[in-house]
Design an enzyme around this catalytic site. Structure first.
Site, PDB file in Angstrom:
ATOM      1  N   ARG A  55       0.825  -1.168  -0.097  1.00 37.90           N
ATOM      2  CA  ARG A  55       0.051   0.071  -0.096  1.00 37.90           C
ATOM      3  C   ARG A  55       0.740   1.146   0.093  1.00 37.90           C
ATOM      4  NH1 ARG A  55      -2.718   0.493   4.923  1.00 37.90           N
ATOM      5  NH2 ARG A  55      -3.332  -1.547   4.848  1.00 37.90           N
ATOM      6  N   ASP A 180      -6.347  21.997 -10.368  1.00 37.65           N
ATOM      7  CA  ASP A 180      -6.408  20.802 -11.342  1.00 37.65           C
ATOM      8  C   ASP A 180      -5.518  21.371 -12.588  1.00 37.65           C
ATOM      9  OD1 ASP A 180      -8.727  18.521 -12.490  1.00 37.65           O
ATOM     10  OD2 ASP A 180      -6.947  19.071 -13.385  1.00 37.65           O
TER      11      ASP A 180
HETATM   12  C1  LIG Z   1      -9.891  18.234 -15.790  1.00 40.88           C
HETATM   13  C2  LIG Z   1     -10.151  17.063 -15.128  1.00 40.88           C
HETATM   14  N1  LIG Z   1      -9.940  16.720 -13.990  1.00 40.88           N
HETATM   15  C3  LIG Z   1     -10.086  15.588 -13.748  1.00 40.88           C
HETATM   16  C4  LIG Z   1     -10.743  14.442 -14.469  1.00 40.88           C
HETATM   17  C5  LIG Z   1     -10.998  13.108 -13.876  1.00 40.88           C
HETATM   18  O1  LIG Z   1     -10.102  12.316 -14.009  1.00 40.88           O
HETATM   19  P1  LIG Z   1     -10.184  10.673 -14.161  1.00 40.88           P
HETATM   20  O2  LIG Z   1     -11.293  10.544 -15.399  1.00 40.88           O
HETATM   21  O3  LIG Z   1      -9.076   9.997 -14.151  1.00 40.88           O
HETATM   22  O4  LIG Z   1     -11.123  10.151 -12.812  1.00 40.88           O
HETATM   23  C6  LIG Z   1     -11.130  14.771 -15.656  1.00 40.88           C
HETATM   24  C7  LIG Z   1     -11.827  13.825 -16.471  1.00 40.88           C
HETATM   25  N2  LIG Z   1     -12.286  14.270 -17.780  1.00 40.88           N
HETATM   26  N3  LIG Z   1     -13.330  13.654 -18.228  1.00 40.88           N
HETATM   27  C8  LIG Z   1     -14.061  14.405 -19.055  1.00 40.88           C
HETATM   28  O5  LIG Z   1     -13.855  15.367 -19.517  1.00 40.88           O
HETATM   29  C9  LIG Z   1     -15.067  13.658 -19.921  1.00 40.88           C
HETATM   30  N4  LIG Z   1     -16.282  13.306 -18.754  1.00 40.88           N
HETATM   31  C10 LIG Z   1     -16.959  13.884 -18.342  1.00 40.88           C
HETATM   32  O6  LIG Z   1     -16.909  15.145 -18.950  1.00 40.88           O
HETATM   33  C11 LIG Z   1     -17.994  13.568 -17.361  1.00 40.88           C
HETATM   34  C12 LIG Z   1     -18.971  14.619 -17.326  1.00 40.88           C
HETATM   35  C13 LIG Z   1     -20.006  14.492 -16.494  1.00 40.88           C
HETATM   36  C14 LIG Z   1     -20.156  13.054 -15.727  1.00 40.88           C
HETATM   37  C15 LIG Z   1     -19.224  12.221 -15.939  1.00 40.88           C
HETATM   38  C16 LIG Z   1     -18.093  12.361 -16.675  1.00 40.88           C
HETATM   39  N5  LIG Z   1     -17.124  11.536 -16.601  1.00 40.88           N
HETATM   40  O7  LIG Z   1     -15.688  11.649 -16.999  1.00 40.88           O
HETATM   41  O8  LIG Z   1     -17.353  10.461 -16.400  1.00 40.88           O
HETATM   42  C17 LIG Z   1     -10.983  16.264 -16.258  1.00 40.88           C
HETATM   43  O9  LIG Z   1     -11.370  16.613 -17.308  1.00 40.88           O
END
Ligand SMILES: Cc1ncc(COP(=O)(O)O)c(CNNC(=O)CNC(=O)c2ccccc2[N+](=O)[O-])c1O
Length: 389
Positions: A55, A180
């Site tokens: 871990r 972020d």
């Molecule tokens: C700026 C930023 N920061 C963190 C994350 C999350 O990363 P992860 O996908 O590894 O958890 C993301 C992930 N991005 N995903 C997207 O842009 C596409 N998905 C979505 O927009 C979305 C919107 C509404 C609900 C759920 C999602 N989704 O990604 O599941 C990100 O854009």
């Protein structure tokens, strides 16, 4: 060491590679010791890159953490199974019941959901702020404000924040800032040079770069590393050495991939900007993107992700456009080698915000420009826009 050399050299200590070019993939839960004194020594050193228990990570994780620290300029890098886990793990590491949190209004939707449900249930109050508020954020600070959360540019509507103006105000009030930094990746913005305390990456995107690993990182300074590391550890989230090996492999080409994504995306952005059916393009490198001046000042380049707003269109038109695309695939996430496309009606975007109005009347299309030939991509998008009209 210059940036491009860091992509090649970072995280390759012989302690982790054992003489090979790349680190070993060391999988472990139990670590065994030859003596009680050896176990006690490892226990005492378990916080600092010592093989102690699965871990805490193995040498594969230590190599990737070294690389992220070297690329982002941090002292410590916590690892998580996704970008969203890095966001929740970072916030939970520094907030407690009764605290107040400031979050940018164009934040990634699942981050908003985290604040409005889980954090709220734990007694943490969230206030959203205008992405372009800058130093005026000071008016929103309460006596119990502990963290200001930034995401710049916003990954859907692309506003670029005045990060140093906000971190300057935060520091004056003893408030911690988290950014972020996924859009810039470690290539195009140095968060700690802008006064950020915790830099979050959805490594799932450009760091891994091949759409085949879920991974998150939170990098921080010496001041906050113990608190981030130990609180994140308590959440018990682990990352696979195999995934970390793939993320390290991604870092080796991150610079060259990002240059190509930037070149391709700018070509598409300028082509879209000339079209009569496009109201405006929201690419941080174009003057039509809100906060463009902050991009010019703070970023050293751009990537493949941007959005554009059409003058008109309805959901049926969006569906017809997206359903028939040849090279742009419909999919969540971004930052891999492939081109992607998402379409949103203005009421959906407006629904994602709570303190700033979304005043556009046409659909917003978000594209991730991959490494395909731009002529193929332009022809694909041209046919798609004809279907939407
Ligand atoms: C700026 C930023 N920061 C963190 C994350 C999350 O990363 P992860 O996908 O590894 O958890 C993301 C992930 N991005 N995903 C997207 O842009 C596409 N998905 C979505 O927009 C979305 C919107 C509404 C609900 C759920 C999602 N989704 O990604 O599941 C990100 O854009």
């Amino acid at each position: 060491m210059k940036k491009d050399t860091k992509f090649v050299a970072s995280g390759r200590s012989k302690e982790w590679t054992r003489g090979a070019v790349n680190p070993a993939v060391v999988r472990a839960s139990t670590v065994v010791f030859d003596s009680v004194s050896e176990m006690k020594k490892a226990t005492q050193q378990r916080h600092s890159k010592t093989l102690f228990y699965g871990r805490r990570g193995t040498s594969t994780a230590f190599a990737f953490q070294d690389a992220m620290n070297e690329l982002e300029g941090g002292v410590g890098c916590a690892l998580y199974p996704s970008g969203t886990a890095a966001i929740s793990g970072s916030l939970l590491s520094f907030l407690q019941a009764g605290d107040h949190l400031l979050v940018v209004d164009n934040v990634y939707e699942p981050t908003r959901d985290l604040c409005d449900t889980l954090l709220s249930r734990y007694g943490i109050e969230t206030t959203y702020y205008d992405p372009l508020i800058g130093a005026d954020i000071e008016a929103l600070i309460q006596p119990n404000t502990k963290v200001i959360y930034l995401e710049s540019p916003g990954s859907l509507t692309m506003e670029v924040q005045d990060v140093p103006a906000i971190t300057h105000v935060a520091r004056a009030h003893g408030i911690l800032t988290m950014l972020d930094n996924t859009w810039a990746s470690p290539v195009n913005l140095q968060p700690f040079e802008l006064g950020v305390d915790v830099s979050i990456q959805a490594a799932t995107k450009y760091v891994v770069g091949h759409s085949d690993v879920m991974l998150g990182t939170a990098t921080t300074t010496a001041e906050h590393w113990d608190q981030l590391r130990e609180n994140s550890y308590l959440l018990g989230q682990c990352t696979s050495p195999d995934d970390l090996y793939l993320a390290l492999r991604g870092i080796r080409t991150l610079g060259v991939r990002m240059k190509q994504h930037q070149k391709n995306a700018l070509e598409l952005a300028y082509w879209l900007a000339k079209r009569a059916d496009v109201d405006h393009v929201r690419h941080p490198a174009l003057a039509t993107c809100p906060g463009h001046e902050h991009f010019i000042r703070d970023f050293s380049g751009s990537n493949g992700l941007f959005s554009f707003v059409l003058k008109k269109g309805n959901q049926a038109g969006i569906n017809a456009m997206l359903d028939g695309m040849e090279h742009f695939k419909i999919g969540f996430s971004w930052g891999g080698f492939e081109s992607l496309i998402l379409g949103h009606m203005p009421e959906h975007i407006a629904h994602l915000r709570s303190v700033t109005d979304w005043q556009q009347t046409g659909p917003l299309i978000r594209v991730h420009i991959g490494l395909e030939d731009t002529q193929d991509l332009i022809e694909d998008l041209d046919r798609g826009l004809a279907r939407l009209a």
